[in-house]
Design an enzyme around this catalytic site. Structure first.
Site, mmCIF file in Angstrom:
data_model
loop_
_atom_site.group_PDB
_atom_site.id
_atom_site.type_symbol
_atom_site.label_atom_id
_atom_site.label_comp_id
_atom_site.label_asym_id
_atom_site.label_seq_id
_atom_site.Cartn_x
_atom_site.Cartn_y
_atom_site.Cartn_z
ATOM 1 N N LEU B 16 47.511 66.637 -0.309
ATOM 2 C CA LEU B 16 46.252 67.010 -0.947
ATOM 3 C C LEU B 16 46.471 68.299 -1.714
ATOM 4 O O LEU B 16 45.927 69.326 -1.356
ATOM 5 C CB LEU B 16 45.160 67.258 0.104
ATOM 6 C CG LEU B 16 44.627 66.105 0.920
ATOM 7 C CD1 LEU B 16 43.707 66.652 1.999
ATOM 8 C CD2 LEU B 16 43.851 65.152 0.046
ATOM 9 N N GLY B 17 47.327 68.263 -2.752
ATOM 10 C CA GLY B 17 47.425 69.444 -3.609
ATOM 11 C C GLY B 17 46.048 69.574 -4.184
ATOM 12 O O GLY B 17 45.505 68.625 -4.718
ATOM 13 N N THR B 18 45.443 70.725 -4.068
ATOM 14 C CA THR B 18 43.985 70.677 -4.105
ATOM 15 C C THR B 18 43.370 71.917 -4.658
ATOM 16 O O THR B 18 44.011 72.963 -4.731
ATOM 17 C CB THR B 18 43.514 70.554 -2.634
ATOM 18 O OG1 THR B 18 43.818 69.264 -2.200
ATOM 19 C CG2 THR B 18 42.063 70.825 -2.449
ATOM 20 N N SER B 19 42.098 71.771 -5.034
ATOM 21 C CA SER B 19 41.249 72.954 -5.171
ATOM 22 C C SER B 19 40.034 72.730 -4.299
ATOM 23 O O SER B 19 39.305 71.742 -4.492
ATOM 24 C CB SER B 19 40.800 73.122 -6.620
ATOM 25 O OG SER B 19 41.907 73.055 -7.480
#
Lengths: 284, 242
Positions: B16-19
């Site tokens: 979940l590379g995420t913001s």
């Protein structure tokens, strides 16, 4: 409960003539009978409590007061030592009546439970959850023939986020919340006295005075109670020679202690005892 | 061994590379996240819901390994159900955050999970707790997390003000996430938000073509540019002496 023991209660595998096993629950009977067997085991445990020095708890407007009558059985004991009221975490007090070693064991367990609550939730435990856990623990000891039930009734008091709280855990594991509670030898008299008080209107300071007064009164009136299990009797308070045989331990939690469970300060303790004795003399 | 994969993702593991972010306001909290889940450079799910329910008024935003954060959220969800049954009352956000922190810290070597816990309870009202990778617990008025958050710390620091109402907070969250998604390759898709108040939880959705737009960039080098430059000046090259 008419027939008690009389030789049929010595072993877990002995039935009495009316089909009871007094020591332990052993389950060859119907479920209804089983519950009677458990009751019997627990009843014996209750007897241990009934013969011990009285402990009382009061839940008042702004806090809790716990008091224990310490029957001092030897002049060689250091006064003020051998505290019966334990502190659990910082804000919970635990007073026991009954087998004192069982009381220490349960205090340790209560401390572990409080520590585990803190580990999980990073907050001081509310008294309701400690009482619940101790109730479960005590009840577990009524399930198996290899252990005996706890021979103590425990009064727990604390001031937590929901306000002052007071619970009593009995040897069967059942527990209830109370406004005023008494366990041990003089509990009937103490309960009568407690019912006369308007607990919701008292401050903790007033409650300390009431607790001391109650002990003095209970001791005075309970001289009619026959000798207890440990073979000493309750005596008239104003008999100086015998007075040393009874020490009063009081602790409190409330606004004046900032929510911590602490022994009552010496001056207040002395004031309470003096006032109690004066009231008794007036009564006479 | 010049590059250490500090994310510790196993081959093929979903990330979940995420913001993600959560912001507290007077009556509640607004939480938000992008919707991209990647396996390497392949977008495994472009409409992910990273805002996970753990109790009636307590949600968490998940970043890091998808499997790890789902497992942790499940554990805490069960723990909070047990708590509400035995205590007879709703757990506080602090309780939920403590349970998250316990799991994340004690398993810190095995987990790759950055979680933001936010919600409303009756003791304290709204609150936001940030639990980054190491398993520390930090209560903050607003928190951002995930790979995209690094690009928007400046924007958030410069823009956030206390005392906002619901709508201003929603705008803040939307703008921040849009900026993060524009710069971070591992973030993108749609913006999902939840507004959690005492009364209810309201889900908001911003589709990918309605994201707030900021400076889009402009081509500088090229024929048009040269033409403009020559046209505007009457600049005459310096005479060279014979």
């Amino acid at each position: 409960m008419t027939s008690i023991g009389t030789g049929y209660d010595l072993s877990a595998s002995t039935y009495s003539p009316d089909g009871r096993i007094f020591q332990v629950t052993c389950l060859l009977r119907s479920f209804a009978h089983q519950s009677i067997l458990i009751q019997v085991k627990v009843e014996y445990a209750n007897k241990a409590v009934e013969n011990s020095g009285t402990a009382i708890g009061l839940r008042v407007k702004d806090g809790i007061v716990l008091a224990v009558e310490k029957l001092v059985h030897s002049k060689l004991l250091v006064p003020g030592a051998n505290r019966r009221i334990q502190t659990i975490d910082r804000h919970i007090g635990l007073a026991t009546a009954g087998l004192l070693a069982d009381g220490r064991h349960l205090s340790n367990r209560a401390r572990d439970e409080a520590a585990s609550y803190r580990d999980n939730y990073r907050q001081p435990p509310p008294l309701k959850s400690i009482a619940d856990r101790l109730g479960l623990y005590v009840q577990a000891y009524t399930l198996y023939s290899s252990v005996r039930p706890f021979g103590i009734s425990t009064i727990l008091g604390a001031v937590d986020k929901d306000g002052p709280a007071l619970y009593v855990v009995e040897p069967s594991g059942v527990f209830f919340g109370y406004n005023g509670a008494a366990v041990g030898k003089g509990r009937q008299l103490a309960k009568t006295e407690l019912e006369k008080l308007k607990l919701a209107e008292l401050s903790t300071r007033q409650a300390v005075m009431e607790a001391a007064r109650m002990y003095v009164t209970v001791s005075y009136f309970s001289s009619a109670i026959p000798k207890g299990y440990f073979d000493y009797s309750i005596y008239l308070v104003h008999d100086d020679a015998k007075e040393k045989e009874f020490e009063l331990e009081i602790s409190w939690i409330g606004d004046e202690t900032n929510g911590l469970h602490l022994p009552v300060p010496k001056d207040l303790h002395a004031e309470a005892e003096a006032a109690a004795k004066a009231a008794l003399e007036n009564f006479e | 061994m010049d590059h250490i994969d500090w994310n510790r993702l196993k081959t093929g593991e979903v990330n979940l590379g995420t913001s993600i972010m959560a912001v507290q306001f007077d009556g509640g909290v607004v939480i938000g996240a992008d919707s991209r889940t990647t396996t390497g450079s392949y977008i495994a799910n472009r409409v992910t819901d990273k805002l996970t329910h753990v109790h009636d008024r307590i949600y968490c935003c998940r970043s890091g390994s998808a499997a790890d954060t789902q497992a942790v959220a499940d554990i805490v969800h069960q723990g909070l159900q047990m708590y509400s049954q035995t205590a007879g009352e709703a757990p506080s956000v602090h309780h939920a955050a403590s349970l998250f922190q316990r799991v994340c810290y004690e398993n810190k070597d095995a987990l790759s999970a950055g979680i933001i816990v936010a919600g409303w309870d009756k003791e304290v009202g709204p609150s936001v707790y940030n639990i980054p990778l190491g398993g520390g617990l930090f209560r903050q008025p607003w928190a951002i997390g995930g790979s995209g958050s690094t690009y928007v710390y400046g924007y958030c620091d410069a823009t956030y003000k206390e005392g906002w109402g619901r709508d201003e907070t929603v705008t803040f969250v939307k703008n921040t996430l849009a900026l993060a998604m524009a710069r971070d390759g591992s973030s993108g898709g749609v913006i999902r938000m939840c507004v959690i108040t005492e009364d209810n939880v309201e889900r908001l959705f911003v589709p990918g073509d309605e994201l707030p737009k900021f400076w889009e960039g402009r081509e500088v080098l090229g024929a048009t540019a040269l033409k403009n430059r020559a046209a505007d000046k009457g600049v005459v090259p310096m005479a060279v002496e014979a």
